[in-house]
Design an enzyme around this catalytic site. Sequence first.
Site, mmCIF file in Angstrom:
data_model
loop_
_atom_site.group_PDB
_atom_site.id
_atom_site.type_symbol
_atom_site.label_atom_id
_atom_site.label_comp_id
_atom_site.label_asym_id
_atom_site.label_seq_id
_atom_site.Cartn_x
_atom_site.Cartn_y
_atom_site.Cartn_z
ATOM 1 N N TYR A 1 -7.469 -1.766 -1.996
ATOM 2 C CA TYR A 1 -7.192 -0.992 -0.779
ATOM 3 C C TYR A 1 -8.416 -0.336 -0.161
ATOM 4 O O TYR A 1 -8.308 0.279 0.902
ATOM 5 C CB TYR A 1 -6.123 0.071 -1.083
ATOM 6 C CG TYR A 1 -4.819 -0.528 -1.557
ATOM 7 C CD1 TYR A 1 -4.073 -1.357 -0.718
ATOM 8 C CD2 TYR A 1 -4.334 -0.293 -2.839
ATOM 9 C CE1 TYR A 1 -2.883 -1.926 -1.146
ATOM 10 C CE2 TYR A 1 -3.142 -0.854 -3.281
ATOM 11 C CZ TYR A 1 -2.426 -1.669 -2.433
ATOM 12 O OH TYR A 1 -1.244 -2.236 -2.857
ATOM 13 N N HIS B 1 -0.296 -4.061 6.800
ATOM 14 C CA HIS B 1 -0.621 -3.921 5.372
ATOM 15 C C HIS B 1 -2.123 -4.059 5.213
ATOM 16 O O HIS B 1 -2.730 -4.958 5.815
ATOM 17 C CB HIS B 1 0.088 -4.986 4.527
ATOM 18 C CG HIS B 1 1.566 -4.883 4.599
ATOM 19 N ND1 HIS B 1 2.272 -3.902 3.951
ATOM 20 C CD2 HIS B 1 2.467 -5.611 5.298
ATOM 21 C CE1 HIS B 1 3.551 -4.040 4.223
ATOM 22 N NE2 HIS B 1 3.702 -5.068 5.042
ATOM 23 N N LEU B 2 -2.679 -3.197 4.401
ATOM 24 C CA LEU B 2 -4.121 -3.257 4.147
ATOM 25 C C LEU B 2 -4.480 -4.555 3.431
ATOM 26 O O LEU B 2 -5.455 -5.234 3.771
ATOM 27 C CB LEU B 2 -4.531 -2.057 3.287
ATOM 28 C CG LEU B 2 -4.320 -0.701 3.961
ATOM 29 C CD1 LEU B 2 -4.088 0.378 2.924
ATOM 30 C CD2 LEU B 2 -5.494 -0.359 4.852
ATOM 31 N N SER B 3 -3.701 -4.877 2.416
ATOM 32 C CA SER B 3 -3.893 -6.124 1.684
ATOM 33 C C SER B 3 -2.995 -7.203 2.313
ATOM 34 O O SER B 3 -2.252 -6.915 3.254
ATOM 35 C CB SER B 3 -3.525 -5.920 0.212
ATOM 36 O OG SER B 3 -2.133 -5.654 0.097
ATOM 37 N N HIS C 1 9.140 -4.268 0.372
ATOM 38 C CA HIS C 1 9.675 -5.342 -0.469
ATOM 39 C C HIS C 1 11.031 -5.001 -1.072
ATOM 40 O O HIS C 1 11.588 -5.809 -1.816
ATOM 41 C CB HIS C 1 8.685 -5.647 -1.600
ATOM 42 C CG HIS C 1 7.255 -5.676 -1.139
ATOM 43 N ND1 HIS C 1 6.798 -6.580 -0.200
ATOM 44 C CD2 HIS C 1 6.184 -4.889 -1.437
ATOM 45 C CE1 HIS C 1 5.516 -6.355 0.034
ATOM 46 N NE2 HIS C 1 5.120 -5.335 -0.707
#
Length: 147
Positions: free
Chosen positions: A23, A98-100, A78
């Site tokens: 992150y 989302h960062l990832s 999720h």
Amino acid sequence: MTRVLVLQGPNLNLLGTREPEIYGFETLDVIHAGLAEHAATLGLDVQFFQSNHEGALIDRLHQRDFDVAIVNAAGLTHTSVALRDALLAIQRPFVEVHLSDPSKREAFRHVNFLHDIAFRTIVGLGPLGYRLALDAIAERFRVGGES
Ligand code: DQA
């Protein structure tokens, strides 16, 4: 002025120290300060809300005091039918960030309750994703250009 709510889910308050190899090292406060500056240049009014509690996030959405949202629901992406239902109920468009890139991580992160109801999804770009979400919102809400 278009009002943007940036909604941040569980554990994002720990950015900077939380799994930095995934992150990054920027804290949520630093990210938000950059976003506030960028929003000002785009003529957007921005507010921020982070919570580790699903119900608190849902209650914040129910306030409906914004025109459009940027949502990083973190782990709730999720799992949460309730958050999805809230986003549908309030009838405000949102960009999912989302960062990832969850699709490149564990299989349980491939389940996503928000993707199909977001008007844009930005993943895997770190904090830049939020900035691009603001750009997408500025584009969509350009005077006379709302679609
Ligand atoms: C995340 C990805 C999620 O899978 C994870 O649970 C998070 C952060 C991201 O920004 O990359 O908490 O939403």
